[in-house]
Write a protein that holds these residues in place. Structure first.
Motif, PDB file in Angstrom:
ATOM      1  N   LYS A  43       0.907  -1.148   0.045  1.00  0.00           N
ATOM      2  CA  LYS A  43       0.037   0.019  -0.038  1.00  0.00           C
ATOM      3  C   LYS A  43       0.945   1.283   0.071  1.00  0.00           C
ATOM      4  CE  LYS A  43      -2.113   0.467   3.694  1.00  0.00           C
ATOM      5  NZ  LYS A  43      -2.857   1.174   4.854  1.00  0.00           N
ATOM      6  N   VAL A  81      -2.437   6.675   0.253  1.00  0.00           N
ATOM      7  CA  VAL A  81      -3.589   6.712   0.982  1.00  0.00           C
ATOM      8  C   VAL A  81      -4.549   7.776   0.520  1.00  0.00           C
ATOM      9  CG1 VAL A  81      -4.604   6.552   3.382  1.00  0.00           C
ATOM     10  CG2 VAL A  81      -2.405   5.436   2.763  1.00  0.00           C
ATOM     11  N   GLY A 126      -7.792   4.279   2.119  1.00  0.00           N
ATOM     12  CA  GLY A 126      -6.826   3.360   1.563  1.00  0.00           C
ATOM     13  C   GLY A 126      -6.404   3.763   0.367  1.00  0.00           C
ATOM     14  N   HIS A 184      -4.404  -3.040   5.234  1.00  0.00           N
ATOM     15  CA  HIS A 184      -5.297  -1.889   5.486  1.00  0.00           C
ATOM     16  C   HIS A 184      -5.954  -2.095   6.836  1.00  0.00           C
ATOM     17  CE1 HIS A 184      -4.975  -1.086   1.082  1.00  0.00           C
ATOM     18  NE2 HIS A 184      -5.797   0.147   1.469  1.00  0.00           N
ATOM     19  N   LEU A 232     -13.101  -3.555   6.296  1.00  0.00           N
ATOM     20  CA  LEU A 232     -12.230  -2.628   6.438  1.00  0.00           C
ATOM     21  C   LEU A 232     -12.630  -1.433   7.183  1.00  0.00           C
ATOM     22  CD1 LEU A 232     -11.532  -2.249   2.302  1.00  0.00           C
ATOM     23  CD2 LEU A 232     -10.100  -3.506   4.293  1.00  0.00           C
ATOM     24  N   GLU A 239       1.706   3.828   5.256  1.00  0.00           N
ATOM     25  CA  GLU A 239       0.475   3.051   5.707  1.00  0.00           C
ATOM     26  C   GLU A 239      -0.500   3.831   6.198  1.00  0.00           C
ATOM     27  OE1 GLU A 239      -0.122  -0.657   8.650  1.00  0.00           O
ATOM     28  OE2 GLU A 239       1.908  -0.397   7.946  1.00  0.00           O
TER      29      GLU A 239
END
Length: 675
Positions: A370, A373, A412, A513, A533, A644
């Motif tokens: 990831k 964001v 995310g 996530h 999530l 993150e």
């Protein structure tokens, strides 16, 4: 003498009516004072710990009782205990440790008579007199008579209390006692009264034959229990234990533990069995929950270990691919367009790009893929992704939409979440094969007031908190338990062709996530995959520049900091060909030392995050402390190290994920100089 015997008779009658040991002790005390004319008296009993304690007394002070409590002429159970007579306390050598306290209490003479049962002394009756005296045999015999009746009454009362306790255990306790005749069907000859409270059956229904005990056993357990019973009968064992399911009166089944004892007649022939049956349903459920929790923990540890391994492999491969892709691009710039080497170099470059795709999947599986964001409208993302996929899917697949278009927002990485949607929807379509079928896509916002008790593939409970749900449900063939357990294992696949990294990558992305996955599937009834999530809270921060760089000469100078020589060399040659001046450092410490003399000329630092000793995070912090205006472009194969949580480090102007192509490198550096 007649009056004394009458008093003893009254004492015996009163003791027979007593309902506690304490009442018996007080009746004995009254008899001693009256019959033996003792101004002071006591009854003491041994406690379970073997210490002699006062239970009843007359004319004895608190100070005296505390001083002598525990002293005993005999030990519990000692055989042959006889009365101890002390005519003159002042001259009795055996009382050396207690003489002073006795004299201070005003005791001149005393006698101790044991309370004896079949097991030996259980206590003592004490008589105390103000002055020295002679104890004639008749007086001692009367004292022994009082002690005999007292000991008998205490022993009887204790037995009654024990029997009452045992009776209470089998009336209101958890253990049900059965006595079965050794005949087919195990007819019950006796069932303790608590069979009604424990299992709901009336005792007479079982003992009359109205209900056969064998009929209460679960059909799947009957053959096993019967075999165990026959094995016991054929052996010389005195007992055995087994577990099985038993039907309650309301029709439900419970797990029981049965401690069975064979009962034989005088000739050794087996006639009955006695069973002590306990409901262990809760214990079995707790054991099963513990087993499941241990299994989830082992699975979590296994997946985390595989994730670390996959991430490490991907990181090292990224550095190798950097060298391959970079040198291939540089070679293309050196070779004439008409050269036959051009096609070969392009094939090398294409192979390296495919390898880079594989490392990205490994990073996704490890939860380290990831990198951007932002606020994501989950419902919109699902709809857009699936509508594109539908153009290539079988026309026999129908989609049912149940999307929450008002509240399903998450923080995310949209690209990674599209991969989740794409993989899950594609798998649902593939499950139908060429057959017709339907797929339901659902999004929703959920509130978990407590940690979610249902097991997740991630192995980590979610909640409490607010979550967004993405659900894919198909009516395809479903999976058996063995297949369902493996679908998230890396390189496991049920397809004819494929690497088996689709669902592992989904799992890694969801784990990255901070979410969870639950899979429900039954052969012949389809499969439902639910992804949870964390719901969006604050808008994610975008990466922004951190202000102007150093001095006038800092416009085109780049400091490349990387511990891999191949990466440093390729990056240096690529940037120099693009017109930049390049400095290189193999570690964070070397970079800091170099900046002490070159910081005025350095306009940008390309900093690798994963380095030994002083890592990129620590190096960046020190650079910002010393040179607050210095621009830093971060780079790593572990993209989640950067974003993150969607935050921007102080001094950071961007992020470049390995492996990157030369064109991507040049573009990122130019954007860092001119944000």
């Amino acid at each position: 003498m007649l009056d004394r015997l009458t008093a003893i008779g009254e004492m015996t009658l009163a003791m027979s009516r007593a309902s506690t040991v304490e009442q018996i002790c007080h009746e004995a005390l009254r008899a001693v004072v009256r019959v033996l004319e003792a101004p002071r008296a006591s009854v003491r009993l041994f406690d379970p710990d073997g210490r002699l304690r006062f239970k009843a007394w007359e004319g004895l002070s608190d100070v005296y009782r505390r001083a002598v409590e525990g002293y005993a002429p005999w030990t519990p159970g000692q055989p042959g205990a006889l009365p101890v007579v002390v005519p003159d306390v002042a001259h009795e050598p055996g009382l050396a440790g207690y003489r002073e306290i006795m004299l201070a209490e005003g005791i001149g003479a005393m006698a101790s008579v044991p309370l004896v049962t079949g097991g030996g002394p259980i206590g003592v009756v004490g008589m105390y007199y103000d002055a020295p005296r002679t104890f004639d045999p008749d007086l001692v015999q009367l004292a022994r008579t009082v002690a005999v009746h007292t000991a008998f009454a205490i022993d009887r009362q204790r037995l009654v209390e024990q029997l009452e306790a045992e009776r209470g255990l089998f009336v209101g306790g958890p253990t049900v006692v059965f006595k079965w005749r050794h005949q087919p069907g195990w007819p019950a000859e006796y069932a303790s009264p608590n069979v009604y409270t424990v299992f709901g059956w009336r005792p007479e229904a079982l003992t009359s034959g109205e209900v056969s005990y064998a009929s209460l056993l679960h059909p799947d357990d009957f053959a096993r229990v019967e075999a165990e019973e026959n094995a016991l009968m054929a052996s010389n064992r005195t007992h055995y234990e087994h577990e099985y399911r038993l039907r309650r009166a309301d029709g439900t089944y419970c797990w029981v533990s049965d401690f069975t004892v064979p009962l034989r007649g005088p000739d050794g022939t087996l006639t009955h069995t006695r069973g002590y049956v306990v409901d262990i349903t809760e214990r079995k459920a707790a054991a099963e929950r513990l087993l499941q929790a241990e299994g989830r923990l082992r699975e979590t540890q296994r997946l985390e270990s595989l994730g670390v391994l996959a991430g490490g492999i991907a990181h090292d491969f990224n550095n190798l691919l950097m060298g391959i892709l970079g040198n291939a691009a540089l070679a293309l710039g050196e070779v004439p367009p008409e050269s036959p080497l051009v096609d070969q170099i392009r094939e090398i470059e294409a192979a390296a790009r495919r390898a880079a795709d594989l490392t990205r999947q490994l990073l996704a599986y490890s939860g380290k893929g990831k990198f951007v964001v932002e606020r994501v409208d989950l419902s919109r993302l699902v709809e857009e992704t699936v509508r594109v996929l539908l153009q290539t899917m079988s026309p026999g697949i129908s989609v049912r939409w149940e999307l929450d278009r008002t509240a399903a927002f998450v923080d995310g990485d949209a690209t990674q979440l599209r991969q989740v949607v794409s993989n899950l929807f594609t798998n649902a379509c593939d499950a139908h094969g060429s057959a017709r079928g339907s797929i339901t896509l659902r999004t929703a916002r959920l509130e978990l007031a407590e940690p979610d008790p249902d097991p997740l593939v991630t192995g980590k409970p979610l909640g409490p908190g607010t979550f967004c749900l993405f659900e894919v449900a198909d009516d395809g063939p479903g999976m058996d338990e063995a297949t369902a357990r493996q679908i998230f294992d890396p390189f496991f696949t049920t397809k004819f062709a494929g690497r088996g990294l689709g669902l592992p990558a989904v799992q890694g992305i969801v784990r990255g996530h901070r979410g969870g996955i639950r899979v429900s599937t039954t052969p012949g009834q389809g499969t439902t995959v639910r992804v949870l999530l964390p719901a969006a809270t604050q808008p994610a921060e975008r990466v922004q520049g951190s202000g102007a760089a150093g001095g006038p000469g800092a416009q085109r100078t780049v400091l490349v900091v990387d511990d891999e020589a191949m990466v440093r060399n390729v990056t240096r040659r690529t940037l120099e060909r693009a017109g930049f001046r390049v400095l290189v450092a193999e570690s964070g410490r070397t970079a800091l030392d170099l900046l002490k003399t070159e910081h005025a000329d350095v306009g940008l630092v390309l900093l690798d995050l994963t380095m030994p000793e002083l890592n990129g995070e620590e190096t960046l912090a020190l650079m910002h402390d010393c040179w607050p205006g210095l621009r830093v472009l971060l780079s790593s194969g572990y993209s989640d190290e950067v974003a993150e949580d969607g935050r921007t480090r102080k001094g950071q102007v961007g992020f470049l994920q390995k492996p990157y192509l030369p064109a991507d490198l040049v573009r990122a550096v130019q954007q860092a100089f001119d944000p």
